[in-house]
Design a protein around this motif. Structure first.
Motif, mmCIF file in Angstrom:
data_model
loop_
_atom_site.group_PDB
_atom_site.id
_atom_site.type_symbol
_atom_site.label_atom_id
_atom_site.label_comp_id
_atom_site.label_asym_id
_atom_site.label_seq_id
_atom_site.Cartn_x
_atom_site.Cartn_y
_atom_site.Cartn_z
ATOM 1 N N LYS A 186 -63.808 24.585 -39.093
ATOM 2 C CA LYS A 186 -64.785 25.560 -38.605
ATOM 3 C C LYS A 186 -64.305 26.987 -38.848
ATOM 4 C CE LYS A 186 -66.621 22.466 -35.054
ATOM 5 N NZ LYS A 186 -66.712 22.165 -33.605
ATOM 6 N N ILE A 187 -63.018 27.221 -38.646
ATOM 7 C CA ILE A 187 -62.466 28.562 -38.864
ATOM 8 C C ILE A 187 -62.535 28.935 -40.343
ATOM 9 C CG2 ILE A 187 -60.326 29.904 -38.816
ATOM 10 C CD1 ILE A 187 -59.634 28.450 -36.197
ATOM 11 N N TYR A 188 -62.154 27.992 -41.209
ATOM 12 C CA TYR A 188 -62.214 28.263 -42.648
ATOM 13 C C TYR A 188 -63.648 28.537 -43.094
ATOM 14 C CZ TYR A 188 -57.451 27.497 -44.292
ATOM 15 O OH TYR A 188 -56.114 27.643 -44.563
ATOM 16 N N TYR A 189 -64.597 27.805 -42.513
ATOM 17 C CA TYR A 189 -66.004 28.002 -42.872
ATOM 18 C C TYR A 189 -66.484 29.376 -42.421
ATOM 19 C CZ TYR A 189 -71.036 27.166 -43.172
ATOM 20 O OH TYR A 189 -72.377 27.263 -43.466
ATOM 21 N N LYS A 190 -66.108 29.761 -41.205
ATOM 22 C CA LYS A 190 -66.551 31.052 -40.658
ATOM 23 C C LYS A 190 -66.020 32.214 -41.494
ATOM 24 C CE LYS A 190 -66.290 33.984 -36.532
ATOM 25 N NZ LYS A 190 -67.722 34.363 -36.574
ATOM 26 N N TYR A 191 -64.762 32.101 -41.919
ATOM 27 C CA TYR A 191 -64.138 33.192 -42.669
ATOM 28 C C TYR A 191 -64.220 32.984 -44.183
ATOM 29 C CZ TYR A 191 -62.214 35.099 -38.354
ATOM 30 O OH TYR A 191 -62.067 35.659 -37.107
ATOM 31 N N GLN A 192 -65.003 31.996 -44.611
ATOM 32 C CA GLN A 192 -65.168 31.705 -46.039
ATOM 33 C C GLN A 192 -63.813 31.569 -46.734
ATOM 34 O OE1 GLN A 192 -67.794 34.850 -47.400
ATOM 35 N NE2 GLN A 192 -69.593 33.736 -46.688
ATOM 36 N N ARG A 193 -62.915 30.838 -46.060
ATOM 37 C CA ARG A 193 -61.577 30.498 -46.541
ATOM 38 C C ARG A 193 -60.636 31.693 -46.621
ATOM 39 N NH1 ARG A 193 -61.835 25.319 -47.860
ATOM 40 N NH2 ARG A 193 -59.685 25.343 -48.623
ATOM 41 N N GLN A 194 -61.085 32.866 -46.173
ATOM 42 C CA GLN A 194 -60.226 34.055 -46.142
ATOM 43 C C GLN A 194 -59.807 34.307 -44.692
ATOM 44 O OE1 GLN A 194 -59.301 35.488 -49.067
ATOM 45 N NE2 GLN A 194 -60.547 33.894 -50.037
ATOM 46 N N VAL A 195 -59.009 33.410 -44.152
ATOM 47 C CA VAL A 195 -58.629 33.475 -42.740
ATOM 48 C C VAL A 195 -57.535 34.525 -42.552
ATOM 49 C CG1 VAL A 195 -57.784 32.146 -40.771
ATOM 50 C CG2 VAL A 195 -59.183 31.031 -42.521
ATOM 51 N N PRO A 196 -57.683 35.403 -41.547
ATOM 52 C CA PRO A 196 -56.645 36.416 -41.287
ATOM 53 C C PRO A 196 -55.284 35.770 -41.037
ATOM 54 C CG PRO A 196 -58.639 36.889 -40.027
ATOM 55 C CD PRO A 196 -58.836 35.539 -40.638
ATOM 56 N N GLU A 197 -54.232 36.464 -41.441
ATOM 57 C CA GLU A 197 -52.882 35.909 -41.343
ATOM 58 C C GLU A 197 -52.501 35.562 -39.911
ATOM 59 O OE1 GLU A 197 -49.837 38.141 -43.201
ATOM 60 O OE2 GLU A 197 -50.804 38.198 -45.171
ATOM 61 N N GLU A 198 -52.888 36.431 -38.953
ATOM 62 C CA GLU A 198 -52.511 36.159 -37.568
ATOM 63 C C GLU A 198 -53.187 34.888 -37.043
ATOM 64 O OE1 GLU A 198 -55.800 39.322 -37.555
ATOM 65 O OE2 GLU A 198 -53.954 38.879 -38.673
ATOM 66 N N MET A 199 -54.403 34.642 -37.509
ATOM 67 C CA MET A 199 -55.090 33.422 -37.091
ATOM 68 C C MET A 199 -54.474 32.195 -37.765
ATOM 69 S SD MET A 199 -59.182 32.679 -36.873
ATOM 70 C CE MET A 199 -59.315 33.961 -35.614
ATOM 71 N N MET A 200 -54.032 32.351 -39.014
ATOM 72 C CA MET A 200 -53.340 31.261 -39.694
ATOM 73 C C MET A 200 -52.060 30.892 -38.948
ATOM 74 S SD MET A 200 -54.959 30.093 -42.337
ATOM 75 C CE MET A 200 -53.617 29.260 -43.172
ATOM 76 N N ALA A 201 -51.364 31.913 -38.457
ATOM 77 C CA ALA A 201 -50.133 31.663 -37.705
ATOM 78 C C ALA A 201 -50.435 30.907 -36.414
ATOM 79 C CB ALA A 201 -49.430 32.984 -37.401
ATOM 80 N N GLU A 202 -51.531 31.281 -35.752
ATOM 81 C CA GLU A 202 -51.914 30.585 -34.521
ATOM 82 C C GLU A 202 -52.323 29.144 -34.813
ATOM 83 O OE1 GLU A 202 -54.320 32.414 -31.519
ATOM 84 O OE2 GLU A 202 -53.932 34.417 -32.304
ATOM 85 N N LEU A 203 -53.011 28.939 -35.932
ATOM 86 C CA LEU A 203 -53.385 27.580 -36.325
ATOM 87 C C LEU A 203 -52.143 26.721 -36.547
ATOM 88 C CD1 LEU A 203 -56.392 27.837 -38.826
ATOM 89 C CD2 LEU A 203 -56.290 26.453 -36.748
#
Length: 249
Positions: A186-203
């Motif tokens: 869902k996160i990847y879809y919302k950000y069109q696969r351009q997920v912010p780095e801080e959110m990637m770290a939380e994931l």
């Protein structure tokens, strides 16, 4: 093994070094493509039936059922044709079957990690199942923390024209892995696969927490029920050799 008859090649055009295929030309495959897609639906149903039998046996004959949930899907014709175009696959049925392995997919959700490997073993030891490929993202997670056991399994489908061996992608994962993967998608879809780095770290942190939860819950389960029967290790080299022999046929 009988195979579908080749279909006429769709017109190709070159853009630089990349070959593109007209979607309208691909759709001209028509009835042959419909038959091809049905083969994958039938193969998916074969895998579902095998899992349903195992699940029913565990419910009635054992104290514990390792299968929590099973879901499945077959790519739509439009989705498949788009992937054929993106990857520059020759628009012939034999080439599509060879190059695209995830047309049909089944996902098996288990409670515990050991159940994942146990079910993989129970399914793949059946005589009519051939393991073509395995990606063990539980033992070797992706960089973002994704975990799952992916397998491409070949299953025979018997049609009026004869036998066709069809690949099905089967994913095995725990409830915790499935929850994390659903959120990540869902996160990847919302950000069109351009997920912010801080959110990637939380994931990634969430994936680590899910893995810790899997380990702790499995430990509690073992305390309650004892150690499960041992499972055979996955022989990746043997799987690669089988896949190579099939590709040469």
């Amino acid at each position: 093994m009988s195979t579908s008859a080749p279909v006429p090649r769709a017109p190709l055009s070159a853009v630089g070094d990349e070959i593109t295929i007209s979607p309208s030309a691909l759709r001209s495959l028509g009835g042959e493509l419909q038959r091809f897609m049905l083969e994958y639906r039938f193969a998916m149903q074969e895998i579902e039936t095998k899992l349903a039998i195992l699940r029913e046996e565990f419910v009635h004959m054992h104290e514990y059922n390792p299968i929590e949930h099973v879901s499945s899907r077959v790519k739509s014709a439009d989705s498949l044709l788009s992937k054929v175009e993106r990857r520059g696959v020759t628009p012939e049925i034999s080439e599509i079957r060879r190059e695209i392995q995830d047309i049909a997919g089944v996902r098996v959700t288990c409670a515990f990690i050991r159940d994942v490997y146990r079910l993989f073993g129970l399914l793949t030891q059946q005589d009519d199942i051939t393991v073509l490929e395995v990606e063990d993202y539980i033992e070797h997670p992706k960089d973002n923390g994704y975990k799952s056991l992916h397998a491409i399994l070949s299953v025979p489908v018997y049609l009026s024209s004869g036998r066709v061996d069809v690949p099905v992608e089967v994913q095995f994962r725990t409830i915790a892995m499935d929850f994390w993967a659903s959120l990540e998608h869902k996160i990847y879809y919302k950000y069109q696969r351009q997920v912010p780095e801080e959110m990637m770290a939380e994931l990634k942190q969430a994936a680590d927490s899910a893995a810790e939860l899997d380990t702790r819950m499995q430990s509690l389960h073992v305390q309650m029920h004892g150690e499960p029967p041992p499972t055979s290790p996955i022989n990746l080299q043997e799987i690669r050799e089988v896949r190579e022999r099939i590709r040469r046929v």
